[in-house]
Design a protein around this motif. Structure first.
Motif, mmCIF file in Angstrom:
data_model
loop_
_atom_site.group_PDB
_atom_site.id
_atom_site.type_symbol
_atom_site.label_atom_id
_atom_site.label_comp_id
_atom_site.label_asym_id
_atom_site.label_seq_id
_atom_site.Cartn_x
_atom_site.Cartn_y
_atom_site.Cartn_z
ATOM 1 N N ARG A 6 0.831 -1.215 0.000
ATOM 2 C CA ARG A 6 0.000 0.000 0.000
ATOM 3 C C ARG A 6 0.862 1.260 0.000
ATOM 4 O O ARG A 6 2.054 1.242 0.338
ATOM 5 C CB ARG A 6 -0.950 -0.009 1.182
ATOM 6 C CG ARG A 6 -0.345 -0.286 2.563
ATOM 7 C CD ARG A 6 0.460 0.806 3.075
ATOM 8 N NE ARG A 6 0.581 0.868 4.515
ATOM 9 C CZ ARG A 6 1.317 1.777 5.139
ATOM 10 N NH1 ARG A 6 2.035 2.643 4.462
ATOM 11 N NH2 ARG A 6 1.390 1.818 6.448
ATOM 12 N N ALA A 8 0.155 5.194 1.548
ATOM 13 C CA ALA A 8 -0.833 5.792 2.461
ATOM 14 C C ALA A 8 -0.543 7.271 2.710
ATOM 15 O O ALA A 8 -0.154 7.663 3.807
ATOM 16 C CB ALA A 8 -0.825 5.008 3.778
ATOM 17 N N PRO A 9 -0.714 8.101 1.677
ATOM 18 C CA PRO A 9 -0.377 9.521 1.872
ATOM 19 C C PRO A 9 -1.376 10.258 2.769
ATOM 20 O O PRO A 9 -2.563 9.921 2.796
ATOM 21 C CB PRO A 9 -0.444 10.088 0.445
ATOM 22 C CG PRO A 9 -1.407 9.207 -0.276
ATOM 23 C CD PRO A 9 -1.235 7.825 0.323
ATOM 24 N N SER A 10 -0.874 11.243 3.509
ATOM 25 C CA SER A 10 -1.751 12.165 4.237
ATOM 26 C C SER A 10 -2.005 13.344 3.301
ATOM 27 O O SER A 10 -1.056 13.828 2.668
ATOM 28 C CB SER A 10 -1.056 12.690 5.491
ATOM 29 O OG SER A 10 -0.536 11.614 6.231
ATOM 30 N N GLU A 42 -4.891 9.047 4.255
ATOM 31 C CA GLU A 42 -4.864 9.157 5.720
ATOM 32 C C GLU A 42 -5.356 10.549 6.143
ATOM 33 O O GLU A 42 -4.583 11.408 6.578
ATOM 34 C CB GLU A 42 -3.453 8.835 6.232
ATOM 35 C CG GLU A 42 -3.047 7.420 5.821
ATOM 36 C CD GLU A 42 -2.153 6.694 6.805
ATOM 37 O OE1 GLU A 42 -1.203 7.305 7.305
ATOM 38 O OE2 GLU A 42 -2.414 5.498 7.061
ATOM 39 N N TYR A 173 -2.444 8.396 14.813
ATOM 40 C CA TYR A 173 -1.911 7.672 13.659
ATOM 41 C C TYR A 173 -1.468 6.248 14.022
ATOM 42 O O TYR A 173 -1.782 5.290 13.313
ATOM 43 C CB TYR A 173 -0.740 8.484 13.054
ATOM 44 C CG TYR A 173 0.223 7.645 12.262
ATOM 45 C CD1 TYR A 173 -0.142 7.116 11.021
ATOM 46 C CD2 TYR A 173 1.498 7.356 12.755
ATOM 47 C CE1 TYR A 173 0.727 6.321 10.307
ATOM 48 C CE2 TYR A 173 2.379 6.575 12.048
ATOM 49 C CZ TYR A 173 1.990 6.046 10.824
ATOM 50 O OH TYR A 173 2.858 5.243 10.121
ATOM 51 N N VAL A 177 -3.255 3.309 11.813
ATOM 52 C CA VAL A 177 -2.420 2.702 10.774
ATOM 53 C C VAL A 177 -2.435 1.178 10.930
ATOM 54 O O VAL A 177 -2.516 0.431 9.940
ATOM 55 C CB VAL A 177 -0.977 3.286 10.803
ATOM 56 C CG1 VAL A 177 -0.190 2.825 12.013
ATOM 57 C CG2 VAL A 177 -0.214 2.914 9.543
ATOM 58 N N ARG A 191 7.489 2.025 3.225
ATOM 59 C CA ARG A 191 7.235 3.449 3.466
ATOM 60 C C ARG A 191 8.553 4.138 3.795
ATOM 61 O O ARG A 191 9.604 3.498 3.836
ATOM 62 C CB ARG A 191 6.227 3.598 4.614
ATOM 63 C CG ARG A 191 6.736 3.015 5.914
ATOM 64 C CD ARG A 191 5.673 3.041 7.001
ATOM 65 N NE ARG A 191 6.163 2.470 8.243
ATOM 66 C CZ ARG A 191 5.405 2.231 9.300
ATOM 67 N NH1 ARG A 191 4.117 2.512 9.271
ATOM 68 N NH2 ARG A 191 5.933 1.718 10.388
ATOM 69 N N LEU A 195 9.450 6.789 9.466
ATOM 70 C CA LEU A 195 8.520 6.051 10.336
ATOM 71 C C LEU A 195 9.182 4.877 11.051
ATOM 72 O O LEU A 195 8.516 4.158 11.814
ATOM 73 C CB LEU A 195 7.285 5.629 9.531
ATOM 74 C CG LEU A 195 6.472 6.864 9.103
ATOM 75 C CD1 LEU A 195 5.491 6.546 8.007
ATOM 76 C CD2 LEU A 195 5.752 7.485 10.295
ATOM 77 N N LYS A 232 6.084 17.956 2.975
ATOM 78 C CA LYS A 232 5.077 18.964 2.672
ATOM 79 C C LYS A 232 5.220 20.108 3.672
ATOM 80 O O LYS A 232 5.067 21.266 3.329
ATOM 81 C CB LYS A 232 3.691 18.338 2.761
ATOM 82 C CG LYS A 232 3.485 17.248 1.710
ATOM 83 C CD LYS A 232 2.251 16.409 2.011
ATOM 84 C CE LYS A 232 2.338 15.043 1.370
ATOM 85 N NZ LYS A 232 1.420 14.066 1.951
HETATM 86 N N1 GLU Z 1 0.430 8.974 6.133
HETATM 87 C C1 GLU Z 1 1.840 8.891 6.379
HETATM 88 C C2 GLU Z 1 2.559 9.949 5.552
HETATM 89 O O1 GLU Z 1 1.999 10.509 4.634
HETATM 90 C C3 GLU Z 1 2.402 7.527 6.020
HETATM 91 C C4 GLU Z 1 1.997 6.497 6.995
HETATM 92 C C5 GLU Z 1 2.528 5.087 6.736
HETATM 93 O O2 GLU Z 1 2.966 4.819 5.601
HETATM 94 O O3 GLU Z 1 2.457 4.284 7.643
HETATM 95 O O4 GLU Z 1 3.697 10.247 5.870
#
Ligand code: GLU
Length: 296
Positions: A6, A8-10, A42, A173, A177, A191, A195, A232
């Motif tokens: 996956r 998973a962008p915010s 997200e 989060y 997540v 990712r 993280l 960002k």
């Molecule tokens: N939403 C997070 C982000 O944009 C990524 C979270 C993840 O990949 O676990 O940095």
């Protein structure tokens, strides 16, 4: 078991080169294993959201030919499921309310929470929202990252009762997540390395909830000239839609992959197909680095 990965962008801004690296890395890892690649937006943190950013991100992914499998999951639509999980943790006394101030925690060593409210049995007062913390009974001291190898976790950090529901009423989060990666059947999480520090906390939550733990690959971060992660928040330049093939070639190079000599003549789809076929996770660098703009 079929591979499911996956991205998973915010939606806190448009995609930039750093997020492109994560999108492409997770996509290629999934597709090279004949797996599915899912997208999850997200959007659980409205104050950090930029209007229109999710549709802009999705448009850029489409322009990159990074097509996702299955429906997109928007976290903003999942509150009921999150509340149920939270309530079940509270019912099992695996979570507790905490009224400690940010200031108090700030004065603790490394600002790590000391479990002050663990046995105070606070209830949620009607007048004020309290944070909810996980009672950490499954600390994770080590885990394997498929790119960076064995990761050791500092003891106090591993044992911290971390926040799973914020006092401003938003879900944390680190809770959602895990709930969503499980809900979407994710088998491997690819990712950014920013993280890595919260990964042990997330693994501990899988174990506490008795859920299968996915494998992890943390991709190198793209740094700016000051050594900060492109993000960002740091106002990284959005990707320019009219030259996505060059950006893709740069991302492949950043990820340590070989690039076909005639990449400039290739279409975006041809470049991606080539990259899927030649993807080699063992070549992905373990270190964060600056972006070199020359594609060789
Ligand atoms: N939403 C997070 C982000 O944009 C990524 C979270 C993840 O990949 O676990 O940095």
């Amino acid at each position: 078991m079929r591979y499911i990965g996956r991205f998973a962008p915010s939606p806190s801004g448009p995609l930039h080169f750093g997020s492109l690296v994560t999108a492409i890395g997770s996509y290629l890892q999934a597709k090279s294993k004949n797996g599915k690649w899912l997208v999850r937006i997200e959007d659980i943190d409205p104050p950090r959201e930029i209007k229109g950013a999710s549709s802009q991100i999705l448009k850029t992914l489409e322009a990159l030919h990074l097509y996702w499998d299955d429906d997109i999951l928007y976290q903003s639509t999942c509150s009921e499921r999150y509340y149920a999980a939270l309530q079940s943790l509270l019912d099992k006394q695996l979570a507790y309310y905490c009224d400690c101030t940010r200031q108090r925690i700030h004065h603790l060593p490394d600002s790590l929470y000391d479990g002050f409210c663990r046995n105070r049995h606070l209830c949620q007062p009607a007048s004020q929202q309290l944070a909810i913390r996980l009672k950490q009974t499954c600390p994770v001291y080590q885990f394997i990252d498929q790119i960076r190898g064995l990761q050791n976790v500092d003891k106090t950090n591993a044992q911290e009762d971390f926040i799973i529901h914020r006092k401003d009423g938003l879900f944390a989060y680190n809770l959602v997540v895990v709930l969503d990666d499980h809900q979407q059947g994710i088998t491997e999480i690819v990712r950014g390395a920013d993280l890595l520090p919260v990964t042990a906390k997330q693994i501990s939550l899988y174990q506490l909830l008795d859920l299968p733990v996915p494998t992890y690959c943390h991709l190198p971060l793209v740094l700016d000239n000051n050594g900060n992660k492109l993000s960002k928040q740091n106002h990284a330049q959005p990707l320019v839609l009219n030259d996505l093939t060059t950006a893709t070639a740069q991302a492949l190079q950043f990820l340590g992959q070989i690039i076909p000599g005639n990449w400039q003549d290739a279409s975006q789809q041809q470049l991606l197909d080539w990259a899927i076929e030649h993807w080699d996770l063992t070549k992905v660098p373990q270190q964060n680095s600056l972006l070199s703009t020359n594609v060789r």
